[in-house]
Structure formats: structure tokens, C-alpha cells
Design a protein around this motif. Structure first.
Motif, PDB file in Angstrom:
ATOM      1  N   GLY A  88      27.604 -57.579  28.006  1.00  0.00           N
ATOM      2  CA  GLY A  88      27.910 -56.162  27.958  1.00  0.00           C
ATOM      3  C   GLY A  88      27.807 -55.520  29.325  1.00  0.00           C
ATOM      4  O   GLY A  88      27.097 -56.003  30.211  1.00  0.00           O
ATOM      5  N   ILE A  89      28.526 -54.422  29.487  1.00  0.00           N
ATOM      6  CA  ILE A  89      28.445 -53.577  30.672  1.00  0.00           C
ATOM      7  C   ILE A  89      28.278 -52.145  30.193  1.00  0.00           C
ATOM      8  O   ILE A  89      29.014 -51.698  29.302  1.00  0.00           O
ATOM      9  N   GLY A  90      27.325 -51.447  30.796  1.00  0.00           N
ATOM     10  CA  GLY A  90      27.080 -50.067  30.414  1.00  0.00           C
ATOM     11  C   GLY A  90      27.643 -49.089  31.427  1.00  0.00           C
ATOM     12  O   GLY A  90      28.764 -49.237  31.913  1.00  0.00           O
ATOM     13  N   CYS A  91      26.836 -48.105  31.777  1.00  0.00           N
ATOM     14  CA  CYS A  91      27.339 -46.961  32.535  1.00  0.00           C
ATOM     15  C   CYS A  91      27.573 -47.255  34.010  1.00  0.00           C
ATOM     16  O   CYS A  91      28.314 -46.526  34.674  1.00  0.00           O
ATOM     17  N   LEU A 160      25.445 -49.363  22.020  1.00  0.00           N
ATOM     18  CA  LEU A 160      24.079 -49.522  22.538  1.00  0.00           C
ATOM     19  C   LEU A 160      24.056 -49.502  24.058  1.00  0.00           C
ATOM     20  O   LEU A 160      23.045 -49.140  24.664  1.00  0.00           O
ATOM     21  N   LEU A 161      25.192 -49.876  24.703  1.00  0.00           N
ATOM     22  CA  LEU A 161      25.231 -49.971  26.163  1.00  0.00           C
ATOM     23  C   LEU A 161      25.123 -48.614  26.837  1.00  0.00           C
ATOM     24  O   LEU A 161      24.814 -48.529  28.028  1.00  0.00           O
ATOM     25  N   CYS A 162      25.367 -47.519  26.105  1.00  0.00           N
ATOM     26  CA  CYS A 162      25.106 -46.169  26.633  1.00  0.00           C
ATOM     27  C   CYS A 162      24.206 -45.406  25.673  1.00  0.00           C
ATOM     28  O   CYS A 162      23.077 -45.084  25.993  1.00  0.00           O
ATOM     29  N   ALA A 163      24.704 -45.132  24.461  1.00  0.00           N
ATOM     30  CA  ALA A 163      23.926 -44.327  23.516  1.00  0.00           C
ATOM     31  C   ALA A 163      22.584 -44.981  23.188  1.00  0.00           C
ATOM     32  O   ALA A 163      21.546 -44.308  23.121  1.00  0.00           O
ATOM     33  N   GLY A 164      22.591 -46.288  23.006  1.00  0.00           N
ATOM     34  CA  GLY A 164      21.351 -46.980  22.642  1.00  0.00           C
ATOM     35  C   GLY A 164      20.294 -46.901  23.718  1.00  0.00           C
ATOM     36  O   GLY A 164      19.140 -46.546  23.461  1.00  0.00           O
ATOM     37  N   ILE A 165      20.678 -47.216  24.960  1.00  0.00           N
ATOM     38  CA  ILE A 165      19.691 -47.177  26.047  1.00  0.00           C
ATOM     39  C   ILE A 165      19.310 -45.743  26.389  1.00  0.00           C
ATOM     40  O   ILE A 165      18.167 -45.473  26.799  1.00  0.00           O
ATOM     41  N   THR A 166      20.210 -44.784  26.168  1.00  0.00           N
ATOM     42  CA  THR A 166      19.916 -43.390  26.481  1.00  0.00           C
ATOM     43  C   THR A 166      18.783 -42.851  25.610  1.00  0.00           C
ATOM     44  O   THR A 166      17.970 -42.042  26.076  1.00  0.00           O
ATOM     45  N   VAL A 167      18.700 -43.297  24.363  1.00  0.00           N
ATOM     46  CA  VAL A 167      17.584 -42.851  23.516  1.00  0.00           C
ATOM     47  C   VAL A 167      16.390 -43.793  23.617  1.00  0.00           C
ATOM     48  O   VAL A 167      15.233 -43.352  23.532  1.00  0.00           O
ATOM     49  N   TYR A 168      16.643 -45.083  23.802  1.00  0.00           N
ATOM     50  CA  TYR A 168      15.547 -46.054  23.862  1.00  0.00           C
ATOM     51  C   TYR A 168      14.623 -45.794  25.046  1.00  0.00           C
ATOM     52  O   TYR A 168      13.382 -45.790  24.904  1.00  0.00           O
ATOM     53  N   ALA A 169      15.203 -45.561  26.228  1.00  0.00           N
ATOM     54  CA  ALA A 169      14.391 -45.443  27.441  1.00  0.00           C
ATOM     55  C   ALA A 169      13.356 -44.310  27.350  1.00  0.00           C
ATOM     56  O   ALA A 169      12.170 -44.532  27.614  1.00  0.00           O
ATOM     57  N   PRO A 170      13.729 -43.074  26.974  1.00  0.00           N
ATOM     58  CA  PRO A 170      12.715 -42.021  26.896  1.00  0.00           C
ATOM     59  C   PRO A 170      11.743 -42.198  25.728  1.00  0.00           C
ATOM     60  O   PRO A 170      10.566 -41.817  25.830  1.00  0.00           O
ATOM     61  N   LEU A 171      12.214 -42.766  24.618  1.00  0.00           N
ATOM     62  CA  LEU A 171      11.291 -43.011  23.512  1.00  0.00           C
ATOM     63  C   LEU A 171      10.188 -43.976  23.947  1.00  0.00           C
ATOM     64  O   LEU A 171       8.995 -43.765  23.660  1.00  0.00           O
ATOM     65  N   ARG A 172      10.558 -45.028  24.653  1.00  0.00           N
ATOM     66  CA  ARG A 172       9.561 -45.961  25.170  1.00  0.00           C
ATOM     67  C   ARG A 172       8.678 -45.287  26.227  1.00  0.00           C
ATOM     68  O   ARG A 172       7.446 -45.417  26.211  1.00  0.00           O
ATOM     69  N   ARG A 173       9.312 -44.561  27.135  1.00  0.00           N
ATOM     70  CA  ARG A 173       8.586 -43.966  28.261  1.00  0.00           C
ATOM     71  C   ARG A 173       7.540 -42.971  27.808  1.00  0.00           C
ATOM     72  O   ARG A 173       6.449 -42.890  28.384  1.00  0.00           O
ATOM     73  N   TYR A 174       7.843 -42.218  26.761  1.00  0.00           N
ATOM     74  CA  TYR A 174       6.939 -41.151  26.338  1.00  0.00           C
ATOM     75  C   TYR A 174       6.138 -41.498  25.092  1.00  0.00           C
ATOM     76  O   TYR A 174       5.521 -40.633  24.492  1.00  0.00           O
ATOM     77  N   TYR A 292       8.442 -30.842  29.824  1.00  0.00           N
ATOM     78  CA  TYR A 292       9.883 -30.868  29.565  1.00  0.00           C
ATOM     79  C   TYR A 292      10.509 -31.838  30.549  1.00  0.00           C
ATOM     80  O   TYR A 292      10.280 -31.739  31.761  1.00  0.00           O
ATOM     81  N   ALA A 293      11.275 -32.782  30.029  1.00  0.00           N
ATOM     82  CA  ALA A 293      11.838 -33.842  30.872  1.00  0.00           C
ATOM     83  C   ALA A 293      13.305 -34.058  30.547  1.00  0.00           C
ATOM     84  O   ALA A 293      13.783 -33.733  29.450  1.00  0.00           O
ATOM     85  N   GLY A 294      13.997 -34.623  31.504  1.00  0.00           N
ATOM     86  CA  GLY A 294      15.351 -35.105  31.283  1.00  0.00           C
ATOM     87  C   GLY A 294      15.366 -36.607  31.462  1.00  0.00           C
ATOM     88  O   GLY A 294      14.490 -37.186  32.110  1.00  0.00           O
ATOM     89  N   SER A 295      16.357 -37.244  30.894  1.00  0.00           N
ATOM     90  CA  SER A 295      16.464 -38.701  31.043  1.00  0.00           C
ATOM     91  C   SER A 295      17.929 -39.083  31.023  1.00  0.00           C
ATOM     92  O   SER A 295      18.700 -38.612  30.178  1.00  0.00           O
ATOM     93  N   LEU A 296      18.311 -39.917  31.980  1.00  0.00           N
ATOM     94  CA  LEU A 296      19.663 -40.442  32.030  1.00  0.00           C
ATOM     95  C   LEU A 296      19.708 -41.673  31.130  1.00  0.00           C
ATOM     96  O   LEU A 296      18.947 -41.745  30.151  1.00  0.00           O
ATOM     97  N   PHE A 297      20.513 -42.644  31.413  1.00  0.00           N
ATOM     98  CA  PHE A 297      20.555 -43.830  30.560  1.00  0.00           C
ATOM     99  C   PHE A 297      19.363 -44.721  30.885  1.00  0.00           C
ATOM    100  O   PHE A 297      18.224 -44.334  30.636  1.00  0.00           O
TER     101      PHE A 297
END
Length: 369
Positions: A88-91, A160-174, A292-297
Motif C-alpha cells: 500500500g501507499i498512503g498520503c 486504511l492508508l489515509c482514513a485508518g492511520i488518521t484516526v489510529y495515530a491520535p487514538l494511540r498517542r492520547y 486541544y490538539a491536531g493530528s495529520l495522518f
């Protein structure tokens, strides 16, 4: 010699996407070429084509950054992938690789300027811009190509290559985990994967939506609770409740109201892209020590981690598979909120071929989970 491939792209903003032929560069020593099997349609694709981000960075522009394909050629120095691999290739397809953020595995925040899969100046071809996944094939550096694990439906894995990682990363981080409480704002392409990912991480999940229309959908996706925010009562009823509020909507929200739903040291994270301003009052941040935070992919290693997690927990997107010739109609339906929950283009149709090699009617592809 460069290879000519068929694609769909736009010649200008606010114009329909049309069939094109584009050139893909030769495979260099560290590159892989893949034939594209599936490519998801993301709202960010539409923002580029629709003019929300300004003039097109290149004309024509071929969008698409949720790509799943099969490796057909590798460069002489490639070690990560082999011909025949499902990848796969993402953003993004490159970064400076030297800055502090790249060294930390956060290439999406490259200080030297990441190379997006479409619309970025291409360091491998001076004077050219990258072109995306609404096409038959693509060439990219091996370090920015990830493995799609066995067990994932390739079509349903594409988002998942965009939408999946975009939600996964902040859920894990926080800190989404057993015992945590997570609220997902919105239930579209990002939001439905937010629910699935948070549930797979063990969190108690609430969907926040402006109306009651998606309650049954949220329950089917595994949400524990559903709250209607349209009349404002939910903000009071659920004050000081959540560890994470993840906003996935591509529109402004009331930061004050959503921050008020956070418990001690909770975090409101915006991942939905909007170009409209959202006023921020500092006082709700001071109460409960909220953030309050922002998160990219996500970075490349994070993206691989996410795919492995998704395979292990049976997480993939709910999709409707379409032919390339239906892209413009899909854009219209997305704007009308008429999709559950992500469109994915069948790569076999860029040249007008039958979209399903199994011979099944197209309706059989609808609603894949």
C-alpha cells in the motif's frame, strides 16, 4: 523509458475528472512499481479538485492517496519488497529523511517538506509533480511503501492508508485503551474507522452526531453509546466524561462545548480538515487541565503498525466498490452524505475493463466490511 498509464484527473478546479494518460517514471535502484488494484476516495481529494485548497498544484492533477496494489518491478537495491507482494501507499511518497521529525518516524511532519503522493514537486523528476492513485500504476521509493497483511480484504484495506492511520495515530498517542472513554464526532469515512479502531483498542466508545439519523449505524459498528448534539443538551449531560474526543468532521465545531466534555487531562483532537476558522476560548482548557490538539495522518512505521493492528483485530473500512467512470458521481454522493462509508475505485476499470474479474455483478461489491 517512462511508462504511459491510464488515469482519471482534473485539468482545473471545479471541473469534472476525465480520462487521461500520464507517464510514470522509470524504476530507480530504491523504487518499486506497483499495479494499482484499488484506490479509496478521500474528502481531501475533493478539496483539491473542488478548489478548497486553491488552484491545482499541477494540471492535469490525478488525485488518490489510499492505494493498494501488487508489486510488479523492484529496483536493484530494494530489500523491503518483492515482485508479487501486496502493498500500500498512503498520503506521502518521500520526505527529507534528515530532519528531527523524520528521524523520529514522523515523516508526515517533515520540516524539509514531505512529498505528497499527488500534487507535490517530485524530487525524482525535477520540474514534474507527483500524480496519485486514480491510475493503473505508480512508482515510489520502497521506504514509503507498506506491506498489506494477509487477512485484510485488499479493497476494504485501501481506506486504511489515509482514513485508518488518521484516526489510529491520535487514538494511540492520547491513550485509547481498556478503561478509557472515547467520543467520536461524526460517523463518515473517518468516523466509522475511529469507532472500529477505538473499540479494538478496548476503549468505551460514544458517537456524537448532530441528529439521530446514524444511531443504528453506530450500534452496528460497535459503538457503546450514541448522543445527539444538535440541541446542545448532550454537552451538559456528558460534561467531564471523556478522555479523548476525536473530531472527524470536515466542518467547524464548537470547541468550547466539546472541550467541556473532557475529564481530567483529556484531549480534544481534530483530524477532519476544514478551511474555516474555529474560535478558541482558553478557559475550557484551563479547567480539568484539558488539551486541544491536531493530528495529520501518520508516519510510515505507524502506518505499518496500524495495518498489522487492523489485520489482527479484523478492522477494515465499510466500502462501496465503484468503477473509475463513476468517480464524479461518487464525489456528488459524498457531498450529499450518500455513502456508507467509503468509496473505493476498482483499479481494473481505469481502462474501461470489467471491474470485477470474478464476474460477479457490481451490486455484490456494495457494503463490504
Amino acid at each position: 523509458m517512462p511508462t504511459t498509464v491510464r488515469a482519471f484527473g482534473a485539468h482545473d478546479v471545479r471541473q469534472p475528472l476525465v480520462p487521461l494518460t500520464i507517464e510514470r517514471r522509470d524504476v530507480g535502484p530504491h523504487d518499486v512499481r506497483l499495479d494499482i488494484l484499488y484506490c479509496g476516495i478521500c474528502h481531501s481529494d475533493m478539496n483539491y479538485v473542488g478548489g478548497a485548497f486553491g488552484p491545482l498544484p499541477a494540471s492535469p492533477l490525478v488525485p488518490g492517496h489510499e492505494i493498494v496494489g501488487r508489486v510488479t518491478e523492484t529496483g536493484s537495491a530494494v530489500t523491503r519488497h518483492r515482485v508479487g507482494d501486496l502493498v500500500g501507499i498512503g498520503c506521502m511518497v518521500n520526505s527529507c529523511r534528515r530532519c528531527e521529525n523524520c528521524r523520529a518516524g514522523q515523516e508526515q511532519y517533515c520540516l524539509g517538506g514531505r512529498t505528497l503522493v499527488f500534487g507535490s514537486p517530485d524530487p525524482a523528476e525535477p520540474g514534474a509533480h507527483t500524480q496519485g492513485g486514480y491510475s493503473e500504476a505508480v512508482v515510489a521509493p520502497e521506504d514509503f511503501v507498506v506491506r498489506v497483511p494477509d487477512g485484510l480484504d485488499p479493497a476494504a484495506a485501501a481506506p486504511l492508508l489515509c482514513a485508518g492511520i488518521t484516526v489510529y495515530a491520535p487514538l494511540r498517542r492520547y491513550g485509547a485503551a481498556p478503561g478509557s472513554r472515547v467520543a467520536i464526532v461524526g460517523l463518515g469515512g473517518l468516523g466509522h474507522l475511529g469507532v472500529k479502531m477505538a473499540r479494538a483498542m478496548g476503549a468505551e466508545v460514544t458517537v456524537l452526531s448532530r441528529s439521530d439519523r446514524k444511531r443504528d449505524d453506530a450500534e452496528a459498528l460497535g459503538a457503546d453509546h450514541y448522543a445527539v448534539t444538535g440541541d446542545g443538551s448532550a454537552f451538559a449531560d456528558l460534561a467531564n466524561t471523556f478522555d479523548i474526543v476525536l473530531s472527524t468532521v470536515s466542518a467547524p465545531i464548537s470547541l468550547k462545548d466539546h472541550l467541556g466534555m473532557l475529564r481530567l487531562h483529556g484531549t480534544l483532537v481534530s483530524v477532519g480538515v476544514t478551511t474555516q476558522p474555529m474560535p478558541l476560548d482558553v478557559f475550557p482548557l484551563l479547567q480539568n487541565g484539558r488539551a486541544y490538539a491536531g493530528s495529520l495522518f501518520g508516519g510510515i512505521a505507524e502506518t505499518q503498525e496500524m495495518l498489522d493492528f487492523a489485520a489482527a483485530h479484523g478492522v477494515s473500512a465499510d466500502i462501496e466498490l465503484i468503477a473509475a467512470q463513476d468517480i464524479n458521481t461518487a464525489y456528488e454522493r459524498i457531498l450529499a452524505s450518500d455513502v456508507r462509508h467509503r468509496f473505493v475505485i476498482d483499479g481494473a476499470t481505469f481502462g474501461g475493463q470489467s471491474p470485477d474479474p470474478s464476474g460477479l455483478p457490481r451490486a455484490a461489491a456494495r457494503g463490504r466490511r
